[in-house]
Scaffold this motif. Structure first.
Motif, PDB file in Angstrom:
ATOM      1  N   ASP B   2       0.831  -1.201   0.000  1.00 11.92           N
ATOM      2  CA  ASP B   2       0.000   0.000   0.000  1.00 11.92           C
ATOM      3  C   ASP B   2       0.865   1.250   0.000  1.00 11.92           C
ATOM      4  O   ASP B   2       1.862   1.330   0.714  1.00 11.92           O
ATOM      5  CB  ASP B   2      -0.909  -0.001   1.233  1.00 11.92           C
ATOM      6  N   GLN B   3       0.451   2.216  -0.784  1.00 11.71           N
ATOM      7  CA  GLN B   3       1.268   3.415  -0.927  1.00 11.71           C
ATOM      8  C   GLN B   3       0.408   4.610  -1.280  1.00 11.71           C
ATOM      9  O   GLN B   3      -0.599   4.486  -1.995  1.00 11.71           O
ATOM     10  CB  GLN B   3       2.307   3.185  -2.025  1.00 11.71           C
ATOM     11  N   SER B  24      -1.996  10.268  -5.365  1.00 10.24           N
ATOM     12  CA  SER B  24      -2.207   8.970  -6.013  1.00 10.24           C
ATOM     13  C   SER B  24      -2.101   7.874  -4.970  1.00 10.24           C
ATOM     14  O   SER B  24      -1.227   7.935  -4.095  1.00 10.24           O
ATOM     15  CB  SER B  24      -1.157   8.742  -7.103  1.00 10.24           C
ATOM     16  N   TYR B  25      -2.961   6.871  -5.066  1.00 10.68           N
ATOM     17  CA  TYR B  25      -2.927   5.844  -4.029  1.00 10.68           C
ATOM     18  C   TYR B  25      -3.060   4.440  -4.612  1.00 10.68           C
ATOM     19  O   TYR B  25      -3.704   4.227  -5.634  1.00 10.68           O
ATOM     20  CB  TYR B  25      -4.025   6.094  -2.989  1.00 10.68           C
ATOM     21  N   THR B  26      -2.407   3.516  -3.954  1.00  9.76           N
ATOM     22  CA  THR B  26      -2.629   2.093  -4.179  1.00  9.76           C
ATOM     23  C   THR B  26      -2.811   1.502  -2.795  1.00  9.76           C
ATOM     24  O   THR B  26      -1.846   1.147  -2.122  1.00  9.76           O
ATOM     25  CB  THR B  26      -1.451   1.426  -4.918  1.00  9.76           C
ATOM     26  N   VAL B  27      -4.029   1.465  -2.345  1.00  6.28           N
ATOM     27  CA  VAL B  27      -4.374   0.986  -1.002  1.00  6.28           C
ATOM     28  C   VAL B  27      -5.434  -0.088  -1.147  1.00  6.28           C
ATOM     29  O   VAL B  27      -6.529   0.185  -1.653  1.00  6.28           O
ATOM     30  CB  VAL B  27      -4.889   2.128  -0.106  1.00  6.28           C
ATOM     31  N   SER B  28      -5.095  -1.280  -0.717  1.00  6.55           N
ATOM     32  CA  SER B  28      -6.054  -2.378  -0.840  1.00  6.55           C
ATOM     33  C   SER B  28      -7.212  -2.167   0.121  1.00  6.55           C
ATOM     34  O   SER B  28      -7.014  -1.847   1.286  1.00  6.55           O
ATOM     35  CB  SER B  28      -5.356  -3.708  -0.562  1.00  6.55           C
ATOM     36  N   LYS B  68     -10.819   6.288  -8.665  1.00  8.31           N
ATOM     37  CA  LYS B  68     -10.382   4.985  -8.189  1.00  8.31           C
ATOM     38  C   LYS B  68      -8.871   4.898  -7.986  1.00  8.31           C
ATOM     39  O   LYS B  68      -8.381   3.952  -7.371  1.00  8.31           O
ATOM     40  CB  LYS B  68     -10.839   3.896  -9.156  1.00  8.31           C
ATOM     41  N   LYS B  69      -8.141   5.905  -8.499  1.00  2.41           N
ATOM     42  CA  LYS B  69      -6.678   5.835  -8.394  1.00  2.41           C
ATOM     43  C   LYS B  69      -6.068   7.047  -7.714  1.00  2.41           C
ATOM     44  O   LYS B  69      -4.916   6.988  -7.267  1.00  2.41           O
ATOM     45  CB  LYS B  69      -6.056   5.700  -9.789  1.00  2.41           C
ATOM     46  N   GLU B  70      -6.814   8.153  -7.677  1.00  4.78           N
ATOM     47  CA  GLU B  70      -6.208   9.363  -7.131  1.00  4.78           C
ATOM     48  C   GLU B  70      -7.259  10.325  -6.577  1.00  4.78           C
ATOM     49  O   GLU B  70      -8.456  10.190  -6.855  1.00  4.78           O
ATOM     50  CB  GLU B  70      -5.359  10.063  -8.196  1.00  4.78           C
ATOM     51  N   ASP B  92      -6.659   1.606   5.067  1.00  5.97           N
ATOM     52  CA  ASP B  92      -6.810   0.308   4.406  1.00  5.97           C
ATOM     53  C   ASP B  92      -7.953  -0.470   5.066  1.00  5.97           C
ATOM     54  O   ASP B  92      -8.696   0.071   5.887  1.00  5.97           O
ATOM     55  CB  ASP B  92      -5.493  -0.465   4.435  1.00  5.97           C
TER      56      ASP B  92
END
Lengths: 115, 109
Positions: B2-3, B24-28, B68-70, B92
């Motif tokens: 996650d970032q 910007s995020y990548t969080v499950s 959905k991404k940012e 998360d």
């Protein structure tokens, strides 16, 4: 709104002494509180999660014997930096969870300088 | 992993010059996306929480949007008192906050 009071705002201590920082939720009960450390020009780094009536959960790399956390009541959590050294100098911020994790409110922070 | 990544690191604007900050995020299992304002030597001050893509929230000269991404924090006709560091964080599936490094915004009169 939910308010978290943190004291002191700043403290200077001699190397080898201990310093206690208090975090109080003023108008709500905080089952969970969080302690962060922030270095200059960097974001917040979670140190530990404090749950009322139980032992704190420390993040990897954080020395639990150096950073003692006590959450004895639903409105008070304390962080004690034991045997402080200059490298412990930093900005420490507490936070409380509100609405079961859907919101977080922060204290005003404590600037610790160890000389 | 996650970032959360914020850009730019710093942004200088003239008073009245509108712009946007990016997160910007990548969080499950993202539960929520938070925006905070932090003044020097102070703790973060809550601005917005966004829960689902397409959601927008406004407060004075600030508007936060979420895809959905940012997420974007739009600032319209900023004033010098809007100068601060703006922090973005996602929670998360375990409600753990994942912080971005922040964007330092400077508004020149």
């Amino acid at each position: 709104g939910a308010v978290v009071s943190q004291h002191p705002s700043w403290v200077i201590c001699k190397s080898g002494t201990s310093v206690k920082i208090e975090c109080r939720s003023l108008d709500f009960q905080a089952t969970t509180m969080f302690w962060y450390r922030q270095f200059p020009k960097q974001s917040l780094m979670l140190m530990a999660t404090s749950n009322e009536g139980s032992k704190a959960t420390y993040e990897q790399g954080v020395e639990k014997d150096k950073f003692l956390i006590n959450h004895a009541s639903l409105t008070l959590s304390t962080l004690t930096v034991t045997s402080a050294h200059p490298e412990d100098s930093s900005f420490y911020i507490c936070s409380a969870s509100i609405d079961g994790g859907f919101g977080y409110t922060f204290g005003s922070g404590t600037r610790l300088t160890v000389v | 992993e996650d970032q959360v990544t914020q850009s730019p690191e710093a942004l200088r604007l003239q008073e009245g010059e509108s712009s946007s900050l990016n997160c910007s995020y990548t969080v499950s299992g993202l539960r929520g996306l938070f925006w905070y304002r932090q003044d020097p030597g102070k703790g973060p001050e809550f601005l917005f929480t966004l829960y689902s893509a397409g959601e927008e929230k406004e407060k004075e000269r600030l508007k936060a949007t979420l895809t959905k991404k940012e997420s974007f924090l739009h600032i319209t006709a900023p004033k010098p008192e809007d100068s601060a560091t703006y922090l973005c964080a996602g929670t998360d599936s375990n409600y753990q906050l994942i912080w971005g490094a922040g964007t330092k915004l400077i508004i020149k009169p």
